[in-house]
Design a protein around this motif. Structure first.
Motif, PDB file in Angstrom:
ATOM      1  N   UNK A  39       0.815  -1.212   0.000  1.00 52.80           N
ATOM      2  CA  UNK A  39       0.000   0.000   0.000  1.00 52.80           C
ATOM      3  C   UNK A  39       0.851   1.265   0.000  1.00 52.80           C
ATOM      4  N   UNK A  40       2.077   1.174   0.489  1.00 57.66           N
ATOM      5  CA  UNK A  40       2.970   2.319   0.467  1.00 57.66           C
ATOM      6  C   UNK A  40       3.331   2.704  -0.967  1.00 57.66           C
ATOM      7  N   UNK A  41       3.489   1.702  -1.850  1.00 62.33           N
ATOM      8  CA  UNK A  41       3.904   1.969  -3.220  1.00 62.33           C
ATOM      9  C   UNK A  41       2.750   2.158  -4.202  1.00 62.33           C
ATOM     10  N   UNK A  42       1.528   1.936  -3.785  1.00 65.35           N
ATOM     11  CA  UNK A  42       0.383   2.094  -4.689  1.00 65.35           C
ATOM     12  C   UNK A  42       0.259   3.528  -5.222  1.00 65.35           C
ATOM     13  N   UNK A  43       0.295   4.574  -4.374  1.00 64.74           N
ATOM     14  CA  UNK A  43       0.187   5.936  -4.933  1.00 64.74           C
ATOM     15  C   UNK A  43       1.311   6.278  -5.907  1.00 64.74           C
TER      16      UNK A  43
END
Length: 106
Positions: A39-43
């Motif tokens: 989820x940290x790398x999704x944006x």
């Protein structure tokens, strides 16, 4: 005309309501470290996909062209954020730079 505004208002309430419910539900859960990293790398992945689509313009189905005004604006905004660490200032700098590049005819 009033029906359109009513529809826009109702759609806004439904869409933001769903998002708030989702955030409330996800906010109360604990995630394993691997999922947190995902989820940290999704944006970052989403922004990259959106920017690449704007920078590489398809004129027909066989070739891609580089959009120099968009590339210049993206690089200027990214560098200004890197140096200032202020998001709003970087966005303003990016908008001004984009306008200058468009008016300048690059």
């Amino acid at each position: 005309m009033n029906e359109q505004w009513l529809l826009i208002g109702l759609l806004a309430i439904v869409v933001f309501g769903i998002r708030v419910i989702g955030l409330e539900w996800l906010g109360k859960r604990t995630f394993p470290p691997l999922l947190k990293r995902f989820f940290y790398y999704v944006p970052i992945g989403i922004m990259t996909a959106l920017l690449v689509k704007q920078v590489l313009v398809s004129h027909d189905s066989t070739s891609l062209a580089l959009s120099l005004p968009v590339l210049t604006t993206c690089l200027g905004t990214g560098l200004s954020y890197f140096w200032t660490k202020r998001f709003l200032l970087s966005v303003v700098i990016g908008v001004v730079l984009g306008l200058a590049v468009r008016v300048g005819g690059l």
